[in-house]
Design a protein around this motif. Structure first.
Motif, PDB file in Angstrom:
ATOM      1  N   LEU A 171       0.824  -1.260  -0.099  1.00  0.00           N
ATOM      2  CA  LEU A 171       0.013  -0.127  -0.149  1.00  0.00           C
ATOM      3  C   LEU A 171       0.902   1.242  -0.256  1.00  0.00           C
ATOM      4  N   ASP A 172       0.603   2.339  -0.826  1.00  0.00           N
ATOM      5  CA  ASP A 172       1.304   3.504  -0.841  1.00  0.00           C
ATOM      6  C   ASP A 172       0.166   4.736  -0.772  1.00  0.00           C
ATOM      7  N   ARG A 173       0.924   5.685  -0.115  1.00  0.00           N
ATOM      8  CA  ARG A 173       0.180   7.114  -0.140  1.00  0.00           C
ATOM      9  C   ARG A 173       0.019   7.643  -1.378  1.00  0.00           C
ATOM     10  N   PHE A 174      -1.404   7.967  -1.583  1.00  0.00           N
ATOM     11  CA  PHE A 174      -1.615   8.614  -2.752  1.00  0.00           C
ATOM     12  C   PHE A 174      -2.230  10.007  -2.476  1.00  0.00           C
ATOM     13  N   ASN A 175      -1.578  11.173  -2.818  1.00  0.00           N
ATOM     14  CA  ASN A 175      -1.945  12.438  -2.300  1.00  0.00           C
ATOM     15  C   ASN A 175      -3.083  13.086  -3.164  1.00  0.00           C
ATOM     16  N   PHE A 176      -3.985  13.899  -2.363  1.00  0.00           N
ATOM     17  CA  PHE A 176      -4.923  14.886  -3.074  1.00  0.00           C
ATOM     18  C   PHE A 176      -5.215  15.927  -2.104  1.00  0.00           C
ATOM     19  N   SER A 177      -5.821  17.077  -2.923  1.00  0.00           N
ATOM     20  CA  SER A 177      -6.224  18.172  -2.268  1.00  0.00           C
ATOM     21  C   SER A 177      -7.765  18.498  -2.267  1.00  0.00           C
ATOM     22  N   ILE A 229      -3.578   3.167  -1.686  1.00  0.00           N
ATOM     23  CA  ILE A 229      -3.815   2.512  -2.659  1.00  0.00           C
ATOM     24  C   ILE A 229      -2.754   1.394  -3.009  1.00  0.00           C
ATOM     25  N   LEU A 230      -3.385   0.212  -3.233  1.00  0.00           N
ATOM     26  CA  LEU A 230      -2.455  -0.939  -3.689  1.00  0.00           C
ATOM     27  C   LEU A 230      -1.543  -0.464  -4.830  1.00  0.00           C
ATOM     28  N   ASN A 231      -0.221  -1.015  -4.824  1.00  0.00           N
ATOM     29  CA  ASN A 231       0.711  -0.205  -5.837  1.00  0.00           C
ATOM     30  C   ASN A 231       1.602  -1.352  -6.072  1.00  0.00           C
ATOM     31  N   ASN A 232       1.256  -2.408  -6.211  1.00  0.00           N
ATOM     32  CA  ASN A 232       2.002  -3.829  -6.537  1.00  0.00           C
ATOM     33  C   ASN A 232       1.638  -4.092  -7.916  1.00  0.00           C
ATOM     34  N   LYS A 233       2.005  -4.097  -8.826  1.00  0.00           N
ATOM     35  CA  LYS A 233       1.715  -4.197 -10.240  1.00  0.00           C
ATOM     36  C   LYS A 233       1.426  -5.813 -10.507  1.00  0.00           C
ATOM     37  N   ARG A 234       1.980  -6.422  -9.854  1.00  0.00           N
ATOM     38  CA  ARG A 234       1.778  -8.025  -9.954  1.00  0.00           C
ATOM     39  C   ARG A 234       0.841  -8.632  -9.347  1.00  0.00           C
ATOM     40  N   HIS A 235       0.006  -7.821  -8.379  1.00  0.00           N
ATOM     41  CA  HIS A 235      -1.064  -8.192  -7.612  1.00  0.00           C
ATOM     42  C   HIS A 235      -2.575  -7.978  -8.537  1.00  0.00           C
ATOM     43  N   LYS A 236      -3.114  -9.008  -8.443  1.00  0.00           N
ATOM     44  CA  LYS A 236      -4.409  -9.308  -9.480  1.00  0.00           C
ATOM     45  C   LYS A 236      -5.541  -7.823  -9.372  1.00  0.00           C
ATOM     46  N   ALA A 237      -5.403  -7.224  -8.323  1.00  0.00           N
ATOM     47  CA  ALA A 237      -6.185  -6.126  -7.990  1.00  0.00           C
ATOM     48  C   ALA A 237      -5.624  -4.763  -8.328  1.00  0.00           C
ATOM     49  N   TYR A 238      -4.416  -4.906  -8.890  1.00  0.00           N
ATOM     50  CA  TYR A 238      -3.717  -3.514  -8.959  1.00  0.00           C
ATOM     51  C   TYR A 238      -4.405  -2.725 -10.112  1.00  0.00           C
ATOM     52  N   GLY A 239      -4.923  -3.176 -11.065  1.00  0.00           N
ATOM     53  CA  GLY A 239      -5.615  -2.534 -12.131  1.00  0.00           C
ATOM     54  C   GLY A 239      -6.919  -1.907 -11.816  1.00  0.00           C
ATOM     55  N   ASP A 240      -7.657  -2.827 -10.962  1.00  0.00           N
ATOM     56  CA  ASP A 240      -8.791  -2.137 -10.414  1.00  0.00           C
ATOM     57  C   ASP A 240      -8.473  -1.056  -9.298  1.00  0.00           C
ATOM     58  N   ALA A 296      -9.764   2.936  -9.373  1.00  0.00           N
ATOM     59  CA  ALA A 296     -10.559   3.515  -8.424  1.00  0.00           C
ATOM     60  C   ALA A 296     -10.089   4.967  -8.010  1.00  0.00           C
ATOM     61  N   TRP A 297      -8.486   4.848  -8.106  1.00  0.00           N
ATOM     62  CA  TRP A 297      -7.830   5.883  -7.555  1.00  0.00           C
ATOM     63  C   TRP A 297      -8.021   7.157  -8.705  1.00  0.00           C
ATOM     64  N   ASN A 298      -8.117   7.005  -9.956  1.00  0.00           N
ATOM     65  CA  ASN A 298      -7.963   7.604 -10.825  1.00  0.00           C
ATOM     66  C   ASN A 298      -9.533   8.304 -11.051  1.00  0.00           C
ATOM     67  N   ASP A 299     -10.438   7.503 -10.654  1.00  0.00           N
ATOM     68  CA  ASP A 299     -11.723   7.999 -10.675  1.00  0.00           C
ATOM     69  C   ASP A 299     -12.103   8.847  -9.646  1.00  0.00           C
ATOM     70  N   PHE A 300     -11.426   8.498  -8.465  1.00  0.00           N
ATOM     71  CA  PHE A 300     -11.378   9.336  -7.318  1.00  0.00           C
ATOM     72  C   PHE A 300     -10.929  10.755  -7.534  1.00  0.00           C
ATOM     73  N   LYS A 338      -4.906  -6.113   5.231  1.00  0.00           N
ATOM     74  CA  LYS A 338      -4.312  -4.781   4.725  1.00  0.00           C
ATOM     75  C   LYS A 338      -5.197  -4.407   3.594  1.00  0.00           C
ATOM     76  N   MET A 339      -5.765  -5.331   2.774  1.00  0.00           N
ATOM     77  CA  MET A 339      -6.757  -4.701   1.733  1.00  0.00           C
ATOM     78  C   MET A 339      -7.978  -4.216   2.414  1.00  0.00           C
ATOM     79  N   ARG A 340      -8.487  -4.782   3.346  1.00  0.00           N
ATOM     80  CA  ARG A 340      -9.710  -4.407   4.114  1.00  0.00           C
ATOM     81  C   ARG A 340      -9.447  -2.966   4.887  1.00  0.00           C
ATOM     82  N   TYR A 341      -8.265  -3.030   5.247  1.00  0.00           N
ATOM     83  CA  TYR A 341      -7.739  -1.870   5.931  1.00  0.00           C
ATOM     84  C   TYR A 341      -7.818  -0.447   4.998  1.00  0.00           C
TER      85      TYR A 341
END
Length: 354
Positions: free
Chosen positions: A24-30, A217-228, A232-236, A279-282
């Motif tokens: 999980l990585d921090r993705f910043n927004f204002s 946001i999940l930031n492991n490109k090899r994880h199956k949920a990475y794309g989704d 979600a982050w881009n939509d947000f 961690k995913m639920r968190y």
């Protein structure tokens, strides 16, 4: 050959484990919103005027008017005559104690190791200042009486630049005292105005706020949920930029719903007690709590925060988010409001004597 197969199998196992690791990585927004006062004025009170009384010894002269102009309460209209509330700012004398000559000794050694002592001299001034503020309404009711902004009992000091002799330090002080006094007076009065503004806006104002925050946001490109997760982050991101303090959230809430639905789905997908699922639920609980906070839905944010605290992964974040949601709910309640996003047209406000 068996060793080769064993090594290959081990590498495949490691690869599979890494693919499922939840990084999980921090993705910043204002985000921007309009804050509410801690102690809201009566609903009809929309205007204010300012009076500033300064001791002549401060030497402010006509700059007193500039200081008055710098007192601004966001969300209310400032008037020259009588407002619904009057802010009275009082600044007393700047008092200096007797100047004191001070010596600083610097110790060093020469090439032969002998100690060398060098003295430097300066003049130190100890001074005090007092300022206070009162607020009362046009009906004669006192809202705040003599709030202390500067306390006479708190002594402050000013030290002149160092010189090579006490005489040089004294000469500098005598030649520059008036300039020093004027500079200190300007600094203190500017600080008084800043403190008054901060307090008045916190207590009575509706200031626009812009804050920086994060989602996890999940930031492991090899994880199956990475794309989704990235979608979600881009939509947000694309929705949150539509949010501003002057417009209602109806459009934002509608466009944010798919993001909310996604994180709700994640909570149902990753249900085991292993660390990666927790961690995913968190991240989902955390992100949903933040989204609901900025959508001005503190009750929903508290539900997510409490679930996060019970998830057995960083319980402190859950408590922090619950507290933030509770504070928001209290502010909305005290101000009889359901949103921090609304236009303020101060030009439409009239003073009580108009």
């Amino acid at each position: 050959m068996k060793k080769l197969f064993a090594l290959s199998g081990f590498m495949l196992f490691i690869s599979a484990v890494y693919a499922q690791r939840v990084d999980l990585d921090r993705f910043n927004f204002s985000v921007s919103y309009r804050d509410f006062p801690e102690n809201p004025l009566p609903e009809a009170y929309k205007t204010y005027n300012v009076r500033l009384e300064a001791s002549p010894s401060l030497g402010l002269g006509y700059s007193v008017l500039n200081l008055e102009n710098n007192i601004l309460v966001e969300g209310l209209r400032k008037v020259q005559g009588t407002g619904h509330v009057t802010v009275l700012l009082m600044m007393d004398d700047l008092v200096f104690d007797r100047p004191e000559s001070i010596e600083r000794i610097n110790t060093s050694r020469d090439k032969q190791g002998r100690e060398i002592r060098t003295s430097f001299f300066a003049t130190q001034l100890t001074y005090s200042f007092a300022a206070r503020m009162s607020v009362y309404d046009y009906k004669g009711n006192t809202l705040v009486s003599n709030k202390i902004l500067f306390d006479r009992g708190n002594k402050m000091t000013f030290k002149t630049p160092e010189s090579n002799s006490p005489q040089e330090a004294s000469t500098y002080y005598n030649n520059k005292f008036n300039d020093v006094r004027s500079s200190i007076a300007v600094q203190l009065t500017a600080t008084v105005v800043t403190q008054a503004n901060q307090w008045l806006n916190n207590e009575y104002g509706f200031p626009a706020r812009r804050v920086n925050d994060i989602l996890w946001i999940l930031n492991n490109k090899r994880h199956k949920a990475y794309g989704d997760q990235q979608k979600a982050w881009n939509d947000f991101k694309n929705v949150v930029v539509l949010m501003n303090e002057n417009e209602p959230l109806d459009k934002v809430k509608l466009k944010m719903q798919p993001v909310i639905d996604y994180f709700e789905k994640v909570k149902r997908q990753y249900i085991s007690t292993d660390k990666e699922d927790r961690k995913m639920r968190y991240a989902s609980y955390y992100n949903l709590a933040k989204i609901y906070l900025y959508l001005d839905e503190p009750e929903k944010a508290m539900v997510e925060a409490d679930a996060l605290a019970m998830n057995d992964f960083d319980e402190r974040d859950g408590k922090m988010l619950h507290e933030a949601a509770a504070l928001l709910a209290d502010k909305l309640r005290k101000n009889n409001a359901d949103s921090r996003h609304f236009a303020v047209n101060v030009s439409d406000y009239a003073s009580p004597v108009d």
